[in-house]
Design a protein around this motif. Structure first.
Motif, PDB file in Angstrom:
ATOM      1  N   SER A  31      -2.801  -3.764   7.112  1.00  0.00           N
ATOM      2  CA  SER A  31      -4.106  -3.201   8.066  1.00  0.00           C
ATOM      3  C   SER A  31      -4.966  -4.603   8.171  1.00  0.00           C
ATOM      4  O   SER A  31      -5.269  -5.303   7.731  1.00  0.00           O
ATOM      5  CB  SER A  31      -4.818  -2.105   7.116  1.00  0.00           C
ATOM      6  N   CYS A  32      -5.455  -4.152   9.576  1.00  0.00           N
ATOM      7  CA  CYS A  32      -6.480  -5.172  10.031  1.00  0.00           C
ATOM      8  C   CYS A  32      -7.926  -4.706  10.198  1.00  0.00           C
ATOM      9  O   CYS A  32      -8.035  -3.531  10.250  1.00  0.00           O
ATOM     10  CB  CYS A  32      -6.026  -5.590  11.346  1.00  0.00           C
ATOM     11  N   ASP A  33      -8.927  -5.519  10.120  1.00  0.00           N
ATOM     12  CA  ASP A  33     -10.137  -4.986  10.226  1.00  0.00           C
ATOM     13  C   ASP A  33     -10.655  -5.031  11.705  1.00  0.00           C
ATOM     14  O   ASP A  33      -9.717  -5.161  12.647  1.00  0.00           O
ATOM     15  CB  ASP A  33     -11.098  -6.040   9.352  1.00  0.00           C
ATOM     16  N   LYS A  78      -0.789 -13.406  19.033  1.00  0.00           N
ATOM     17  CA  LYS A  78      -0.378 -12.785  17.710  1.00  0.00           C
ATOM     18  C   LYS A  78       0.947 -12.596  17.800  1.00  0.00           C
ATOM     19  O   LYS A  78       1.719 -12.538  16.810  1.00  0.00           O
ATOM     20  CB  LYS A  78      -1.471 -11.572  17.698  1.00  0.00           C
ATOM     21  N   HIS A 114      -9.742  -7.602  14.076  1.00  0.00           N
ATOM     22  CA  HIS A 114      -8.073  -7.678  14.190  1.00  0.00           C
ATOM     23  C   HIS A 114      -7.462  -8.712  13.451  1.00  0.00           C
ATOM     24  O   HIS A 114      -6.441  -9.144  13.701  1.00  0.00           O
ATOM     25  CB  HIS A 114      -7.816  -8.155  15.936  1.00  0.00           C
ATOM     26  N   MET A 115      -8.221  -8.994  12.352  1.00  0.00           N
ATOM     27  CA  MET A 115      -7.587  -9.845  11.205  1.00  0.00           C
ATOM     28  C   MET A 115      -7.026  -9.194  10.232  1.00  0.00           C
ATOM     29  O   MET A 115      -7.743  -8.361   9.827  1.00  0.00           O
ATOM     30  CB  MET A 115      -8.527 -10.966  10.855  1.00  0.00           C
ATOM     31  N   PRO A 116      -5.927  -9.569   9.816  1.00  0.00           N
ATOM     32  CA  PRO A 116      -5.118  -8.859   8.419  1.00  0.00           C
ATOM     33  C   PRO A 116      -6.191  -8.937   7.319  1.00  0.00           C
ATOM     34  O   PRO A 116      -6.743  -9.771   6.865  1.00  0.00           O
ATOM     35  CB  PRO A 116      -4.114  -9.685   8.374  1.00  0.00           C
ATOM     36  N   THR A 117      -6.424  -7.641   6.809  1.00  0.00           N
ATOM     37  CA  THR A 117      -7.318  -7.385   5.628  1.00  0.00           C
ATOM     38  C   THR A 117      -6.998  -6.715   4.456  1.00  0.00           C
ATOM     39  O   THR A 117      -7.381  -6.566   3.426  1.00  0.00           O
ATOM     40  CB  THR A 117      -8.720  -6.798   6.121  1.00  0.00           C
ATOM     41  N   VAL A 121       2.361  -4.044  11.293  1.00  0.00           N
ATOM     42  CA  VAL A 121       0.868  -4.459  11.260  1.00  0.00           C
ATOM     43  C   VAL A 121      -0.052  -3.472  12.066  1.00  0.00           C
ATOM     44  O   VAL A 121       0.295  -3.299  13.220  1.00  0.00           O
ATOM     45  CB  VAL A 121       0.768  -5.987  12.121  1.00  0.00           C
ATOM     46  N   TYR A 129      -4.589 -16.169  10.814  1.00  0.00           N
ATOM     47  CA  TYR A 129      -3.544 -15.149  10.954  1.00  0.00           C
ATOM     48  C   TYR A 129      -2.124 -15.188  10.370  1.00  0.00           C
ATOM     49  O   TYR A 129      -1.391 -14.206   9.942  1.00  0.00           O
ATOM     50  CB  TYR A 129      -3.722 -14.907  12.668  1.00  0.00           C
ATOM     51  N   GLU A 134      -3.189  -2.805  13.838  1.00  0.00           N
ATOM     52  CA  GLU A 134      -4.348  -3.590  14.151  1.00  0.00           C
ATOM     53  C   GLU A 134      -5.499  -2.844  14.826  1.00  0.00           C
ATOM     54  O   GLU A 134      -6.735  -3.133  14.783  1.00  0.00           O
ATOM     55  CB  GLU A 134      -3.782  -4.628  15.136  1.00  0.00           C
TER      56      GLU A 134
END
Length: 300
Positions: A69-71, A251, A74-77, A44, A182, A46
């Motif tokens: 990858s996260c935006d 997390k 910090h959320m997975p995108t 992940v 998440y 982040e």
């Protein structure tokens, strides 16, 4: 061997050398760290200041690592997966594409039956009456035309956090929706990874059919696994910790999901391994070698 889940929340430079993931910290006086790539299941990314070499991406993907990858929130995108799932991938794609509507409806029936059953187990574990849920799980017909999934969801979300919160489930709703979102994103990555490793195309679902969704099949197959995320979130809520900020501590707890034990008829295994059993059984169903998806059951 249990695959590791790595989360990078601070600036870092990721590269690879001699089949090792090399982690460098350019802004800190720290020695480089290495992790065998063959030991990794999920990565992940982040922090927005992470740099990763293309060779490192290629090495991770080649070893069937799900790269998330996260935006900026910090959320997975995003998700990177290998294109090649095995020597018989083209054949399995053909079986998947040519799967009949009756087969897909039967597979969806099994999926919803197990999802409702596992949700009922969660309620039972936390002391909520779930007799209706167990009954509904047995009533689901091919394709779930009576929408028992919806009935079960309404009862489930009304009750799961009722001891602690007045809760409404929604992606943009109040906490702990942020924790659920998440956890489900990590579960989706695990599911997509296993589908690809089983030679299947995550885009072609058995029920979900959104032309903008590249992971329809992953969204189908993860359904009976969602309660494992819900139980982690329930334990966090029960502890009375602050939920408004999805911090690193929370997390980290959610990222333990791949290592959670899941139970099948003949064995107990980490969820990451169990998901591979499920997707392999799905591939056999598409091939006509089996009629049953191997889903786990929540243990009491």
């Amino acid at each position: 061997m249990i695959k590791r889940t790595l989360m990078f929340s601070n600036p870092a430079y990721l590269s690879h050398k001699n089949s090792q993931l090399v982690i460098s910290f350019p802004d800190e006086e720290r020695d480089d760290r290495t992790v065998p790539i063959e030991d990794i299941g999920v990565v992940v990314l982040e922090n927005q200041q992470i740099t990763i070499s293309h060779g490192c991406i290629a090495a991770l993907v080649q070893n069937n690592v799900a790269l998330v990858s996260c935006d900026s929130s910090h959320m997975p995108t995003g998700l990177i997966l290998p294109l090649d799932g095995g020597n018989t991938q083209a054949e399995r794609f053909r079986y998947q594409i040519e799967a009949s509507v009756p087969l897909k409806k039967q597979l969806w029936q099994q999926t919803i039956q197990q999802k409702i059953y596992n949700q009922a187990r969660v309620l039972q574990m936390i002391g909520i009456d779930a007799a209706n849920m167990f009954r509904w799980s047995k009533c689901v017909k091919s394709g779930d035309p009576d929408n028992y999934e919806g009935r079960a969801a309404a009862y489930y979300w009304q009750n799961i956090f009722s001891h602690y919160l007045n809760f409404n489930r929604g992606r943009t709703g109040e906490p702990p929706n942020n924790l659920l979102n998440y956890g489900y994103a990590i579960l989706r990555a695990i599911t997509a990874r296993s589908l690809v490793s089983s030679g299947l195309l995550p885009t072609l679902g058995i029920f979900h059919r959104n032309k903008y969704n590249a992971y329809c099949l992953a969204d189908d197959i993860m359904e009976p696994y969602r309660p494992f995320v819900d139980l982690i979130v329930y334990d966090i809520v029960a502890e009375g910790v602050g939920l408004s900020e999805l911090n690193t501590t929370l997390k980290t707890r959610l990222l333990q999901l791949p290592q959670v034990d899941v139970s099948f008829d003949d064995m107990t295994s980490p969820l990451l391994v169990g998901m591979s059993r499920t997707t392999a059984s799905l591939a056999r169903c598409f091939e006509g070698a089996s009629r049953k998806i191997n889903y786990p059951t929540m243990s009491l």
